[in-house]
Scaffold this active site. Structure first.
Site, PDB file in Angstrom:
ATOM      1  N   THR A   6      28.182 -75.329 -21.561  1.00  9.81           N
ATOM      2  CA  THR A   6      28.348 -73.863 -21.575  1.00  9.81           C
ATOM      3  C   THR A   6      28.446 -73.381 -20.139  1.00  9.81           C
ATOM      4  OG1 THR A   6      26.008 -73.370 -21.247  1.00  9.81           O
ATOM      5  CG2 THR A   6      26.785 -73.652 -23.519  1.00  9.81           C
ATOM      6  N   ASP A   7      28.859 -72.149 -19.971  1.00 11.18           N
ATOM      7  CA  ASP A   7      28.671 -71.523 -18.677  1.00 11.18           C
ATOM      8  C   ASP A   7      27.185 -71.106 -18.593  1.00 11.18           C
ATOM      9  OD1 ASP A   7      29.007 -70.542 -16.166  1.00 11.18           O
ATOM     10  OD2 ASP A   7      30.816 -69.421 -16.605  1.00 11.18           O
ATOM     11  N   TYR A   8      26.790 -70.676 -17.428  1.00  4.21           N
ATOM     12  CA  TYR A   8      25.397 -70.387 -17.065  1.00  4.21           C
ATOM     13  C   TYR A   8      24.719 -69.412 -18.056  1.00  4.21           C
ATOM     14  CZ  TYR A   8      21.893 -69.857 -13.284  1.00  4.21           C
ATOM     15  OH  TYR A   8      20.772 -69.871 -12.517  1.00  4.21           O
ATOM     16  N   ALA A  52      25.081 -69.021 -21.093  1.00  2.19           N
ATOM     17  CA  ALA A  52      26.009 -68.345 -22.020  1.00  2.19           C
ATOM     18  C   ALA A  52      25.537 -68.405 -23.474  1.00  2.19           C
ATOM     19  CB  ALA A  52      27.411 -68.928 -21.874  1.00  2.19           C
ATOM     20  N   PHE A  61      32.380 -66.975 -20.541  1.00  5.92           N
ATOM     21  CA  PHE A  61      31.375 -65.958 -20.873  1.00  5.92           C
ATOM     22  C   PHE A  61      31.885 -64.972 -21.930  1.00  5.92           C
ATOM     23  CE2 PHE A  61      29.677 -66.628 -16.386  1.00  5.92           C
ATOM     24  CZ  PHE A  61      28.440 -67.106 -16.791  1.00  5.92           C
TER      25      PHE A  61
END
Ligand code: BGC
Length: 758
Positions: A294-296, A298, A263
Site C-alpha cells: 500500500t502507500d503510506y 493507505a 491514495f
C-alpha cells in the site's frame, strides 16, 4: 541464531551449489531445479510460521532519522524482534541497516531477513534531475542508465527495494507530484517507466547492485480532482484503460516485481481496497505475480474515505482486494491473525501473500546471505563515484529546455559570450544548493550541489559576478530588492534564477496559482525595466504560468530542479558549451484557468473558430497553451521538409514508413527530438486530435541534413472501440512530423481492412 533456520540455510546453500551445477548443464533444467528448491525452502519455512509471523512478513515500517543519525522507534524494534515486522523502509547506510538485519537474522525466532525499501526517485546520495525534468531529455538510454546508477548507489548503502518508477500520467500542473513522473503523455510515460524498471532491476535480481522496482501509484493518482493531492479520481473505464493504465502495464511487462497502491479512490472505492484494480486487472488480466504494497497508511485511510467503519474492516477489505503488504499502517499485523481465525480471510490466501514476499527475498539472495547489500567497502567506493557525477551532469544537460531565445541586435541573446566582463546574478535560486535537489531527494547531499553561481564562476573566471538574492520564496524585503536592482544596473548582463523551492512541488504541495512564487515576478519586473540584456532561468517541479515573462523577457531557460550537478550544466548551457535539446513533456498553460490542458485533447463538436463565438473557447484567453507539449528550442535551427509515406494504405501485418528530412540550417551543431504524431480521423468513439507515436533524438552538425524514418503498424493504431475492444478500426489516419506537438508536416494513409475480420 535460531538453530532450525541456520541448518535450513546450510542445506539451502548446498542445494544452491548443486542447483548452479545443473544450471550450467542446461539452463532450463537448472531453472527448474532452482525453482523447486526455492518452493521447497519457502514451503518449509511457511510450515514453521505462526499466524503472527505471517502477518509480520506483510508489514512494513519506516525508520526515522534524528540529528544524530538514523534511529528505529523502540516499539518497531520490539515488533521486529517478535517477528511482527518483516520489512523496513527509510533505513539506510550500511552500518545502520547491518545492525537491523543482524537483529532480524539473529534475534527473531525464524531469522527471516528484512527487505529494505527507500524512495530512490531520482538518485540516492547523488541526485539526478527530478523525473519530470529528465523526461524532457526523451533519452531512454540515459534514463535507464540514471536508474541503473541510482540503484547501484542505493544498493551500496543497504537498499534492495525502491518505490519507483512513478508512472502516473498527469495533466494538471497544480498537482505537485507531477514532478515525480514523466508528464502528460501515456506513450512516453510508458517507455520511460520501462527504462526505469530495467535500470533498477538490471538483468538479474541476484546481482547485489540491483534493487526491486515498485510501480506506483496504482492507479490513476495523477487525475486527482482540481490538482489537489489525495483528492477523488472519477473517470470512465475507457479513459482509465486508454490513458492511465498503459504505463503501469508496460512497467509490469518489463519485469517490475512490486506495485504500490495509490491514495485516491477510483469509482468510489479507494485503491487500497479496490478489487477491480488489484485482482481483476493487475492479476487477472495482466498476470502480475509479484506483490502489492500500500502507500503510506493507505489502508487506515479507508476509514476516513468512508467505505469501512473501522480499521479492522479496512484490513479485511484491503487484504481481500489483493493487497499483500501494509506500509506503515500496522493493521495487517494487528488484525490479520484474528481475521483468519474468524474465517474472514482465507488461510490459503494469507499463505500465498506471504509466499510472494518470501520469494522476493529469496530471489534477491537474502536467504543465502542476508548481508549481501551491506558492505561498507562497496558503500564507500560507490557513493558519489565519478561515474555517478558524470551521469548526473549529462542528465542535467539534457533536461534543460530553452523556452525562448530572442534576437537582441543581430544575434540571439543566448549563448552569452565568454568574453563578458560583468554579470549580475540575481534570485533565491542563484546561490542555492538544497532547493536544486528538488522534491524527494531523500539522502541527497546538498553540500555536493554545484550552485549556479559556482558553475558560472568556474566557467568564466575572468567575469566579475555580482550576486544578490533580491527576494525569497515568500515575503519581500525592500532593501534586498533595491540591492538587486543596483547590482543589475552596474552589470553588462543580468541572469535571474527564479522559481520554486524544493518544497513547493512534490507530495502535498498542490498550488492554485502557478506563477513565480512570492514576490519574484515583482523583482523581475523591476529589473526588466532597466532595459539590460536579461536572461531568466526558471526552476520548478511543475509547469509554470509564464505569460508575462514570455512577453517581456528575451531569453528563458527552464531548468527544473536539476540535482547535484545543476550549476555546471546550467553554466555550460548559458555560455554555449552545451546546446540545449530538452523538449517539454507537459504543456505550460497561459493561466490556471486553462488547466487541465494537454496536447492530445478531443476536437469537440464545435472546434475553435475565432470568427464564431459559439465554438469551444474562452472569452478571456486563447485555447493555445503558452508552450506546447514537445516544445524546446536549440541554439541550432532545424528545418523540416519532404514528408513521404511508403504507401497510401496499411494492412494488418505490414508496416508503413513515414519519412521526413531534418536539416540543421545553422552553423552550430545540435540535437533535435523529431516527433511523430497520429490522428485517427473517424472512430466508433471520438479520438484525440493527435497522439505521440514515435520520436528520434538525432545529432546534426551545422548545415547537416538527415532523413528520419518512423514505422507504424496496425497495432500502433489500436484503441478501445465503442464496444471496449482494443483494436484498430479501418479508415483514414493523419500523421504529423515535426519538432513539437505543433508538428506541421502532414500526410495521410488508410488502414484498409478490419484486422479482426481477416
Ligand atoms: C508517497 C509514496 C512513497 C511513500 C513512502 C508516500 O507518502 O505517496 O510515493 O513511496 O510515501 O515514502
Amino acid at each position: 541464531m535460531n538453530k532450525t533456520i541456520y541448518d535450513l540455510r546450510k542445506l539451502i546453500l548446498l542445494s544452491l551449489a548443486i542447483g548452479s551445477v545443473f544450471w550450467q548443464c542446461t539452463s532450463s533444467e537448472g531453472k527448474d531445479v532452482w525453482q523447486l528448491e526455492m518452493d521447497a525452502f519457502i514451503n518449509d519455512l511457511l510450515g514453521k510460521m505462526t499466524l503472527e509471523e505471517k502477518a509480520g512478513q506483510l508489514t512494513l515500517y519506516t525508520s526515522g532519522w534524528t540529528v544524530t543519525g538514523p534511529e528505529l522507534r523502540e516499539d518497531y524494534k520490539e515488533e521486529m524482534v517478535a517477528g511482527r515486522a518483516g520489512n523496513l523502509f527509510n533505513a539506510h547506510t550500511v552500518s545502520y541497516a547491518r545492525e537491523l538485519q543482524r537483529i532480524a537474522v539473529e534475534e527473531t525466532r525464524l531469522g527471516i531477513p528484512l527487505l529494505f525499501g527507500l524512495d530512490v526517485i531520482h538518485g540516492y546520495k547523488t541526485t539526478f534531475p527530478i523525473p519530470l525534468a529528465e523526461s524532457c531529455s526523451w533519452d531512454l538510454e540515459l534514463i535507464e542508465n540514471s536508474a541503473r546508477l541510482s540503484a547501484k548507489e542505493a544498493a551500496s548503502a543497504g537498499i534492495n527495494w525502491t518505490f519507483n518508477p512513478m508512472v502516473d500520467v498527469a495533466r494538471d500542473p497544480r498537482w505537485g507530484r507531477v514532478a515525480e513522473g514523466a508528464g502528460e503523455d501515456t506513450y512516453l510515460t510508458s517507455l520511460i517507466g520501462v527504462a526505469k524498471v530495467r535500470g533498477y532491476q538490471g538483468a538479474d535480481l541476484a546481482d547485489p547492485t540491483t534493487i526491486l522496482a515498485c510501480v506506483k501509484h496504482f492507479a490513476a493518482y495523477g487525475a486527482a480532482q482540481a490538482g489537489r493531492d489525495y483528492h477523488t479520481v472519477d473517470m470512465s473505464d475507457r479513459v482509465l484503460r486508454e490513458t492511465y493504465l498503459p504505463p503501469y502495464k508496460a512497467a509490469l511487462d518489463a519485469g517490475a516485481t512490486t506495485f504500490m497502491t495509490s491514495f485516491n479512490e477510483l469509482d468510489g472505492i479507494p485503491a487500497s481496497g479496490n478489487r477491480y484494480l488489484m485482482t481483476d486487472i493487475l492479476r487477472g488480466e495482466w498476470g502480475f505475480k509479484g506483490f502489492v504494497v500500500t502507500d503510506y497508511t493507505a489502508i487506515n485511510e479507508m476509514v476516513a474515505h468512508g467505505v469501512v467503519a473501522n480499521e479492522k474492516e479496512a484490513a479485511e477489505l484491503a487484504f481481500n482486494a489483493g493487497v499483500e503488504m501494509d506500509m506503515q499502517g500496522g493493521l495487517y499485523s494487528k488484525y490479520l491473525p484474528d481475521l483468519v481465525a474468524e474465517g474472514k480471510v482465507e488461510r490459503k490466501r494469507l499463505d500465498d501473500a506471504v509466499r510472494k514476499i518470501l520469494k522476493m527475498k529469496y530471489k534477491l539472495g537474502l536467504f543465502q546471505d542476508p548481508y549481501r547489500y551491506l558492505s561498507e567497502e562497496r558503500e564507500t567506493s560507490t557513493l558519489h563515484s565519478d561515474e555517478l557525477m558524470q551521469a548526473v551532469l549529462e542528465s542535467a544537460r539534457e533536461s534543460i529546455v530553452l523556452l525562448k531565445n530572442e534576437r537582441v541586435g543581430s544575434k540571439p541573446l543566448l549563448p552569452i559570450s565568454k568574453e563578458v566582463k560583468s554579470i549580475a546574478l540575481i534570485g533565491p535560486l542563484a546561490d542555492n544548493q538544497k532547493d536544486l535537489l528538488g522534491t524527494w531527494h531523500v539522502a541527497g547531499d546538498a553540500s555536493k550541489v554545484v550552485t549556479v553561481k559556482q558553475g558560472i564562476e568556474q566557467l568564466v573566471p575572468q567575469a566579475k559576478i555580482q550576486y544578490a538574492e533580491g527576494v525569497g520564496f515568500t515575503g519581500k524585503d525592500q532593501k534586498k530588492m533595491e540591492k538587486a536592482v543596483e547590482v543589475a544596473r552596474k552589470s553588462e548582463v543580468v541572469i535571474m534564477v527564479l522559481g520554486e523551492n524544493y518544497q513547493q512541488s512534490g507530495e502535498a504541495a498542490s498550488r492554485s496559482a502557478l506563477g513565480l512564487p512570492g514576490h519574484q515576478q515583482g523583482l523581475l519586473k523591476a529589473i526588466q525595466a532597466l532595459g539590460k540584456p536579461l536572461i531568466l532561468l526558471t526552476m520548478s517541479g511543475r509547469p509554470l504560468t509564464l505569460s508575462w515573462e514570455q512577453a517581456n523577457i528575451p531569453a528563458i531557460l527552464h531548468c527544473w530542479h536539476l540535482g547535484t550537478m545543476a550549476g555546471q550544466a546550467i553554466a555550460e548551457t548559458l555560455f554555449g558549451d552545451n546546446n540545449p535539446s530538452g523538449k517539454l513533456t507537459m504543456t505550460f498553460p497561459r493561466n490556471v484557468g486553462q488547466v487541465p490542458i494537454y496536447y492530445n485533447m478531443k476536437n469537440t463538436g464545435r472546434p475553435f473558430d475565432d470568427k464564431n463565438k459559439y465554438t469551444s473557447k474562452y472569452i478571456d484567453v486563447s485555447n493555445e497553451p503558452l508552450y506546447v507539449f514537445g516544445h524546446g528550442l536549440s541554439y541550432a535551427e532545424f528545418e523540416y521538409s519532404d514528408l513521404t509515406l511508403s504507401n497510401s494504405e496499411l494492412t494488418a501485418g505490414s508496416t508503413i514508413e513515414i519519412s521526413a528530412n531534418v536539416r540543421n540550417s545553422s552553423q552550430v551543431p545540435g540535437e533535435e527530438i523529431v516527433q511523430l504524431y497520429l490522428c485517427d480521423v473517424v472512430g466508433s468513439v471520438t479520438r484525440p486530435v493527435k497522439e505521440l507515436r514515435g520520436f528520434r533524438k538525432i545529432k546534426l552538425a551545422g548545415g547537416e541534413k538527415k532523413r528520419v524514418t518512423f514505422g507504424l503498424k496496425e497495432n500502433d493504431l489500436r484503441f478501445y472501440t465503442r464496444s471496449m475492444e482494443f483494436r484498430a478500426e479501418p479508415g483514414k489516419f493523419k500523421v504529423f512530423v515535426g519538432s513539437s506537438s505543433n508538428a506541421e508536416l502532414k500526410g495521410e494513409f488508410v488502414l484498409t481492412s478490419d484486422p479482426l475480420n481477416e
